[in-house]
Design a protein around this motif. Structure first.
Motif, PDB file in Angstrom:
ATOM      1  N   MET A  65       0.817  -4.300 -10.392  1.00  0.00           N
ATOM      2  CA  MET A  65      -0.238  -4.003 -11.363  1.00  0.00           C
ATOM      3  C   MET A  65      -1.588  -4.614 -10.968  1.00  0.00           C
ATOM      4  O   MET A  65      -2.622  -3.955 -11.022  1.00  0.00           O
ATOM      5  CB  MET A  65       0.188  -4.510 -12.743  1.00  0.00           C
ATOM      6  N   PHE A  66      -1.556  -5.866 -10.536  1.00  0.00           N
ATOM      7  CA  PHE A  66      -2.806  -6.562 -10.188  1.00  0.00           C
ATOM      8  C   PHE A  66      -3.547  -5.834  -9.068  1.00  0.00           C
ATOM      9  O   PHE A  66      -4.760  -5.661  -9.113  1.00  0.00           O
ATOM     10  CB  PHE A  66      -2.485  -8.003  -9.773  1.00  0.00           C
ATOM     11  N   GLU A  67      -2.784  -5.396  -8.078  1.00  0.00           N
ATOM     12  CA  GLU A  67      -3.406  -4.728  -6.932  1.00  0.00           C
ATOM     13  C   GLU A  67      -4.006  -3.376  -7.346  1.00  0.00           C
ATOM     14  O   GLU A  67      -5.107  -3.015  -6.925  1.00  0.00           O
ATOM     15  CB  GLU A  67      -2.379  -4.531  -5.810  1.00  0.00           C
ATOM     16  N   ILE A  68      -3.273  -2.644  -8.171  1.00  0.00           N
ATOM     17  CA  ILE A  68      -3.779  -1.346  -8.638  1.00  0.00           C
ATOM     18  C   ILE A  68      -5.059  -1.531  -9.440  1.00  0.00           C
ATOM     19  O   ILE A  68      -6.044  -0.803  -9.263  1.00  0.00           O
ATOM     20  CB  ILE A  68      -2.703  -0.619  -9.482  1.00  0.00           C
ATOM     21  N   CYS A  69      -5.050  -2.533 -10.306  1.00  0.00           N
ATOM     22  CA  CYS A  69      -6.252  -2.811 -11.114  1.00  0.00           C
ATOM     23  C   CYS A  69      -7.433  -3.112 -10.184  1.00  0.00           C
ATOM     24  O   CYS A  69      -8.537  -2.605 -10.375  1.00  0.00           O
ATOM     25  CB  CYS A  69      -6.026  -3.996 -12.049  1.00  0.00           C
ATOM     26  N   GLY A  70      -7.181  -3.951  -9.194  1.00  0.00           N
ATOM     27  CA  GLY A  70      -8.244  -4.338  -8.271  1.00  0.00           C
ATOM     28  C   GLY A  70      -8.781  -3.156  -7.486  1.00  0.00           C
ATOM     29  O   GLY A  70     -10.000  -2.983  -7.359  1.00  0.00           O
ATOM     30  N   LEU A  71      -7.878  -2.338  -6.993  1.00  0.00           N
ATOM     31  CA  LEU A  71      -8.297  -1.173  -6.209  1.00  0.00           C
ATOM     32  C   LEU A  71      -9.127  -0.207  -7.048  1.00  0.00           C
ATOM     33  O   LEU A  71     -10.154   0.305  -6.609  1.00  0.00           O
ATOM     34  CB  LEU A  71      -7.058  -0.445  -5.660  1.00  0.00           C
ATOM     35  N   MET A  72      -8.675   0.037  -8.258  1.00  0.00           N
ATOM     36  CA  MET A  72      -9.393   0.992  -9.110  1.00  0.00           C
ATOM     37  C   MET A  72     -10.756   0.418  -9.524  1.00  0.00           C
ATOM     38  O   MET A  72     -11.763   1.125  -9.523  1.00  0.00           O
ATOM     39  CB  MET A  72      -8.550   1.360 -10.334  1.00  0.00           C
ATOM     40  N   TYR A  73     -10.771  -0.859  -9.856  1.00  0.00           N
ATOM     41  CA  TYR A  73     -12.023  -1.506 -10.270  1.00  0.00           C
ATOM     42  C   TYR A  73     -13.047  -1.454  -9.140  1.00  0.00           C
ATOM     43  O   TYR A  73     -14.218  -1.123  -9.350  1.00  0.00           O
ATOM     44  CB  TYR A  73     -11.745  -2.948 -10.689  1.00  0.00           C
ATOM     45  N   GLU A  74     -12.563  -1.765  -7.950  1.00  0.00           N
ATOM     46  CA  GLU A  74     -13.423  -1.752  -6.767  1.00  0.00           C
ATOM     47  C   GLU A  74     -14.024  -0.371  -6.516  1.00  0.00           C
ATOM     48  O   GLU A  74     -15.081  -0.229  -5.917  1.00  0.00           O
ATOM     49  CB  GLU A  74     -12.582  -2.118  -5.536  1.00  0.00           C
ATOM     50  N   ASN A  75     -13.312   0.635  -6.988  1.00  0.00           N
ATOM     51  CA  ASN A  75     -13.754   2.013  -6.757  1.00  0.00           C
ATOM     52  C   ASN A  75     -14.372   2.647  -7.997  1.00  0.00           C
ATOM     53  O   ASN A  75     -14.367   3.871  -8.139  1.00  0.00           O
ATOM     54  CB  ASN A  75     -12.593   2.841  -6.218  1.00  0.00           C
ATOM     55  N   GLY A  76     -14.867   1.806  -8.873  1.00  0.00           N
ATOM     56  CA  GLY A  76     -15.719   2.300  -9.957  1.00  0.00           C
ATOM     57  C   GLY A  76     -15.070   2.531 -11.301  1.00  0.00           C
ATOM     58  O   GLY A  76     -15.739   2.909 -12.261  1.00  0.00           O
ATOM     59  N   VAL A  77     -13.758   2.304 -11.414  1.00  0.00           N
ATOM     60  CA  VAL A  77     -13.107   2.481 -12.718  1.00  0.00           C
ATOM     61  C   VAL A  77     -13.336   1.204 -13.540  1.00  0.00           C
ATOM     62  O   VAL A  77     -13.109   0.106 -13.056  1.00  0.00           O
ATOM     63  CB  VAL A  77     -11.596   2.760 -12.567  1.00  0.00           C
ATOM     64  N   LYS A  78     -13.780   1.382 -14.778  1.00  0.00           N
ATOM     65  CA  LYS A  78     -14.136   0.232 -15.608  1.00  0.00           C
ATOM     66  C   LYS A  78     -13.060  -0.045 -16.660  1.00  0.00           C
ATOM     67  O   LYS A  78     -12.267   0.833 -16.989  1.00  0.00           O
ATOM     68  CB  LYS A  78     -15.475   0.500 -16.314  1.00  0.00           C
ATOM     69  N   PRO A  79     -13.091  -1.260 -17.233  1.00  0.00           N
ATOM     70  CA  PRO A  79     -12.129  -1.553 -18.311  1.00  0.00           C
ATOM     71  C   PRO A  79     -12.440  -0.710 -19.540  1.00  0.00           C
ATOM     72  O   PRO A  79     -13.610  -0.375 -19.764  1.00  0.00           O
ATOM     73  CB  PRO A  79     -12.377  -3.031 -18.627  1.00  0.00           C
ATOM     74  N   CYS A  80     -11.411  -0.390 -20.324  1.00  0.00           N
ATOM     75  CA  CYS A  80     -11.695   0.331 -21.562  1.00  0.00           C
ATOM     76  C   CYS A  80     -12.285  -0.661 -22.565  1.00  0.00           C
ATOM     77  O   CYS A  80     -12.106  -1.858 -22.466  1.00  0.00           O
ATOM     78  CB  CYS A  80     -10.441   0.971 -22.121  1.00  0.00           C
TER      79      CYS A  80
END
Lengths: 124, 154
Positions: free
Chosen positions: A97-112
């Motif tokens: 989970m941590f890695e997926i969150c990091g990858l997505m965040y790095e690529n512009g996906v923001k927290p809800c």
């Protein structure tokens, strides 16, 4: 972020395809579904390791745009069939989970965002 | 899962029986409630809030009640009223149960993704008016009202 980009980024496998073009700009990660119900905003992508049948029903109630199952988790056929009917794409990835969150965040996906609730409780 | 629909005074109601421990069907009543509210012409944000309340109530009946219970949803010209009722075991300390993070969920429920201690809090948070009555050994009744029209959904 669109599905092809997400699949490449997460080295994920698409278990259920979307009915329509899906754009993921916000995400929320949790294994506890009540946390998901409490804190997600509209148009959220859910990142979870929980595969219980309730995941897809929570997704239906909240209008979740896509579900990413982490740690190689794969939901039951019943969940996948329900997702197919609803048109909610399902992705599984071996990453945590941590890695997926990091990858997505790095690529512009923001927290809800936490959804604002009415401050005053009007009397009925 | 089949709900029974009926008219009550000036409201239209739908009611579902929920069985204790019935994890497999957990959330199905709430899915149908949300769909019915949308068919009834209610906005997505309002149907969503009512759906969250129904879902948390439904899972509480499955996880905590002795013998299941009922979820009743009634819609009148102003409000959606959601009533969740069981017949035991009752809540010992309601204020404590309403505290975010407090949970007495068994391990099997936690494995399914429940027991965050957010259920009752979520119900209260999504309601414009919230009432809970509980007596040990008798049961719990939770009533929530959601306005049909809100500032962000009208």
């Amino acid at each position: 972020m669109r599905l092809p980009e997400l699949l490449k980024l997460t080295e994920g496998r698409l278990l259920v395809d979307a009915k329509e073009d899906v754009f993921m700009d916000r995400a929320y990660a949790a294994d506890l579904l009540s946390d998901v119900l409490a804190l997600t905003d509209e148009q959220t992508t859910l990142i979870t390791g929980t595969t219980s049948p309730q995941v897809i029903r929570v997704a239906e109630i909240l209008n979740i745009v896509a579900i990413i199952f982490v740690r190689g988790k794969q939901p039951s056929d019943a969940v996948l069939e329900y997702a197919l009917r609803l048109g909610i794409p399902i992705i599984t990835t071996k990453k945590a989970m941590f890695e997926i969150c990091g990858l997505m965040y790095e690529n512009g996906v923001k927290p809800c965002k936490d959804r604002p609730m009415p401050e005053k409780k009007p009397s009925v | 899962m089949q709900g029974s629909a009926y008219a009550r005074e000036e409201a239209l109601c739908i009611e579902f029986d929920v069985r204790a421990g019935d994890v497999e069907h957990g959330g199905m009543a709430s899915s149908q409630i949300k769909a019915a509210l949308k068919q009834f012409g209610l906005s997505e944000p309002v149907a969503r809030r009512a759906g969250i309340i129904a879902f948390e109530g439904e899972m509480n009946l499955i996880v905590y009640s002795d013998s299941g219970g009922t979820i009743r949803v009634c819609v009148d010209s102003e409000y959606i009223e959601i009533t969740v009722q069981d017949f035991g075991p009752g809540i010992e300390d309601v204020d404590l149960a309403l505290t975010p993070g407090y949970s007495t969920a068994p391990a099997w429920a936690t494995d399914l993704g429940f027991g965050a201690g957010m259920g009752l809090h979520n119900m209260e948070k999504n309601a414009d008016r919230f009432e809970i009555h509980s007596r040990l050994d008798e049961g719990t009744t939770i009533s929530c009202w959601v306005k049909r029209r809100t500032d962000d959904s009208s």
